[in-house]
Design a protein around this motif. Structure first.
Motif, PDB file in Angstrom:
ATOM      1  N   GLU A  76       0.821  -1.206   0.000  1.00 22.38           N
ATOM      2  CA  GLU A  76       0.000   0.000   0.000  1.00 22.38           C
ATOM      3  C   GLU A  76       0.858   1.261   0.000  1.00 22.38           C
ATOM      4  O   GLU A  76       0.507   2.264  -0.628  1.00 22.38           O
ATOM      5  CB  GLU A  76      -0.929   0.005   1.213  1.00 22.38           C
ATOM      6  CG  GLU A  76      -2.022  -1.049   1.171  1.00 22.38           C
ATOM      7  CD  GLU A  76      -2.895  -0.984   2.408  1.00 22.38           C
ATOM      8  OE1 GLU A  76      -3.446   0.094   2.689  1.00 22.38           O
ATOM      9  OE2 GLU A  76      -3.001  -2.010   3.095  1.00 22.38           O
ATOM     10  N   LEU A  77       1.969   1.219   0.714  1.00 23.37           N
ATOM     11  CA  LEU A  77       2.891   2.359   0.736  1.00 23.37           C
ATOM     12  C   LEU A  77       3.388   2.681  -0.669  1.00 23.37           C
ATOM     13  O   LEU A  77       3.363   3.837  -1.130  1.00 23.37           O
ATOM     14  CB  LEU A  77       4.073   2.052   1.657  1.00 23.37           C
ATOM     15  CG  LEU A  77       5.172   3.110   1.740  1.00 23.37           C
ATOM     16  CD1 LEU A  77       4.715   4.300   2.583  1.00 23.37           C
ATOM     17  CD2 LEU A  77       6.449   2.510   2.338  1.00 23.37           C
ATOM     18  N   LEU A  78       3.825   1.654  -1.392  1.00 23.22           N
ATOM     19  CA  LEU A  78       4.325   1.843  -2.752  1.00 23.22           C
ATOM     20  C   LEU A  78       3.212   2.289  -3.697  1.00 23.22           C
ATOM     21  O   LEU A  78       3.450   3.066  -4.625  1.00 23.22           O
ATOM     22  CB  LEU A  78       4.977   0.552  -3.253  1.00 23.22           C
ATOM     23  CG  LEU A  78       6.254   0.126  -2.523  1.00 23.22           C
ATOM     24  CD1 LEU A  78       6.725  -1.236  -3.015  1.00 23.22           C
ATOM     25  CD2 LEU A  78       7.359   1.159  -2.706  1.00 23.22           C
ATOM     26  N   HIS A  79       2.000   1.791  -3.462  1.00 20.26           N
ATOM     27  CA  HIS A  79       0.854   2.202  -4.277  1.00 20.26           C
ATOM     28  C   HIS A  79       0.613   3.698  -4.145  1.00 20.26           C
ATOM     29  O   HIS A  79       0.419   4.412  -5.144  1.00 20.26           O
ATOM     30  CB  HIS A  79      -0.383   1.417  -3.842  1.00 20.26           C
ATOM     31  CG  HIS A  79      -1.547   1.563  -4.763  1.00 20.26           C
ATOM     32  ND1 HIS A  79      -2.814   1.105  -4.438  1.00 20.26           N
ATOM     33  CD2 HIS A  79      -1.667   2.128  -5.994  1.00 20.26           C
ATOM     34  CE1 HIS A  79      -3.641   1.389  -5.431  1.00 20.26           C
ATOM     35  NE2 HIS A  79      -2.971   2.008  -6.375  1.00 20.26           N
ATOM     36  N   GLY A  80       0.644   4.204  -2.916  1.00 18.66           N
ATOM     37  CA  GLY A  80       0.456   5.634  -2.695  1.00 18.66           C
ATOM     38  C   GLY A  80       1.555   6.463  -3.327  1.00 18.66           C
ATOM     39  O   GLY A  80       1.293   7.523  -3.911  1.00 18.66           O
ATOM     40  N   LEU A  81       2.781   5.985  -3.235  1.00 18.60           N
ATOM     41  CA  LEU A  81       3.907   6.674  -3.865  1.00 18.60           C
ATOM     42  C   LEU A  81       3.743   6.722  -5.379  1.00 18.60           C
ATOM     43  O   LEU A  81       3.864   7.781  -6.008  1.00 18.60           O
ATOM     44  CB  LEU A  81       5.216   5.947  -3.516  1.00 18.60           C
ATOM     45  CG  LEU A  81       5.820   6.184  -2.135  1.00 18.60           C
ATOM     46  CD1 LEU A  81       6.884   5.134  -1.855  1.00 18.60           C
ATOM     47  CD2 LEU A  81       6.423   7.578  -2.052  1.00 18.60           C
ATOM     48  N   THR A  82       3.481   5.563  -5.960  1.00 16.13           N
ATOM     49  CA  THR A  82       3.417   5.455  -7.415  1.00 16.13           C
ATOM     50  C   THR A  82       2.295   6.311  -8.004  1.00 16.13           C
ATOM     51  O   THR A  82       2.503   7.023  -8.994  1.00 16.13           O
ATOM     52  CB  THR A  82       3.224   3.984  -7.831  1.00 16.13           C
ATOM     53  OG1 THR A  82       4.295   3.206  -7.296  1.00 16.13           O
ATOM     54  CG2 THR A  82       3.231   3.850  -9.339  1.00 16.13           C
ATOM     55  N   ASP A  83       1.108   6.235  -7.404  1.00 14.82           N
ATOM     56  CA  ASP A  83      -0.020   7.012  -7.920  1.00 14.82           C
ATOM     57  C   ASP A  83       0.287   8.505  -7.931  1.00 14.82           C
ATOM     58  O   ASP A  83      -0.002   9.213  -8.909  1.00 14.82           O
ATOM     59  CB  ASP A  83      -1.270   6.764  -7.068  1.00 14.82           C
ATOM     60  CG  ASP A  83      -1.946   5.443  -7.388  1.00 14.82           C
ATOM     61  OD1 ASP A  83      -1.512   4.769  -8.334  1.00 14.82           O
ATOM     62  OD2 ASP A  83      -2.900   5.092  -6.677  1.00 14.82           O
TER      63      ASP A  83
END
Length: 317
Positions: A76-83
């Motif tokens: 989820e952390l990486l998802h927030g970063l990527t978006d």
């Protein structure tokens, strides 16, 4: 390797015209651009990122430094970063290990987000002094080129202790994370401080490392020390709490009756345990999104403030 000189020669135009065409400049017509792009494709031209970086001083790439990729924590952390980064035409690379530290001074990335105790504070301050932009998620650093996006560990740990102490008086265990990690130390400090209010039970601190294996080892110690009375356990992350569930499932001790456990992180698997794992929740997606947003503003030399990611309690059921 095909370069823009080769494209210019085949197209019968200047090198600058090829450069304008490949970079979408309005200085060339659409027809010229299409012809040059077609020739570049025909020649299998690949842009030289290093050369482009020297000219623009930007790669449009951000690095996230992680100590490791194990467990279910990072998705989820990486998802927030990527978006957040993709919305601004930036891309993300995930970095680990000391050799990757060179990406900043060698300008292979424009900025860095740090969640890696292998990156010393002294090294980060050295890079910040050179003008590199950095966001930290795992320590406190005061520097104009560094911003910190930290979890509200104090409030979360206080919620965890108060939850375990409600209607309970007895032996209290705390299973810690790795030595010298910011989140573990902050949670431990806050938990011990809150427990001082009660002063009616023994508090035992068991060293851990945020892994299931150390959770199982801690559960084994608790079983050996079991004196027939219920005990409370604050595992400073969910992975260790899940390890404890795994171990106690093979013993006579019953979670919820003999052992009351709470974790921290609200990992998805916790909701499927029986009984449901009580835990401290926060938005890992928001943590990543805010970190990316702050770094992008730093890269644009905008005024940026530090931020806290708040926590809440999810009780067992």
């Amino acid at each position: 390797m095909v370069g823009i000189k080769d494209i210019a020669k085949k197209a019968g135009v200047s090198i600058s015209t090829v450069s304008y065409a490949l970079n979408g400049s309005p200085k060339v017509t659409d027809a010229t651009r299409q012809r040059i792009v077609a020739i570049a494709d025909e020649l299998n031209y690949i842009p030289n990122m290093a050369a482009r970086t020297l000219k623009t001083r930007k790669t449009k790439i951000v690095g996230i430094y992680l100590a490791n990729y194990s467990g279910v924590f990072y998705g989820e952390l990486l998802h927030g970063l990527t978006d957040t980064l993709l919305a601004k035409s930036y891309e993300l690379i995930v970095c680990s290990g000391t050799k990757a530290h060179r990406f900043l001074p060698e300008r292979m990335i424009d900025g860095a987000i740090i969640l890696d105790i292998g990156f010393s504070t002294e090294e980060l301050l050295e890079y910040a002094d050179r003008g590199h932009k950095i966001v930290v998620l795992d320590r406190e650093i005061e520097h104009p080129n560094v911003r910190q996006i930290l979890l509200d560990n104090k409030a979360g740990a206080t919620l965890a202790v108060d939850y375990l102490k409600t209607g309970f008086s007895g032996k209290f265990y705390i299973v810690t994370g790795p030595t010298n990690t910011y989140d573990s130390e902050e949670r431990l400090r806050a938990a011990l401080s809150e427990l001082e209010r009660f002063r009616d039970e023994e508090v035992i601190v068991i060293p851990g490392d945020f892994s299931k294996a150390t959770g199982e080892k801690a559960a084994q110690q608790i079983e050996k020390e079991w004196a027939g009375e219920p005990v409370a356990v604050f595992a400073l992350n969910d992975e260790m709490a899940i390890g404890m569930y795994n171990y106690f499932a093979k013993t006579k001790l019953v979670i919820g009756r003999d052992v009351k456990i709470i974790g921290f992180d609200n990992t998805e698997v916790g909701q499927y345990l029986q009984p449901r794992l009580a835990t401290i929740e926060y938005s890992k997606y928001k943590w990543g999104a805010v970190a990316a947003e702050k770094l992008l503003k730093l890269l644009e030399d905008e005024t940026v403030a530090d931020e806290i990611i708040y926590t809440s309690l999810i009780p067992s059921k």
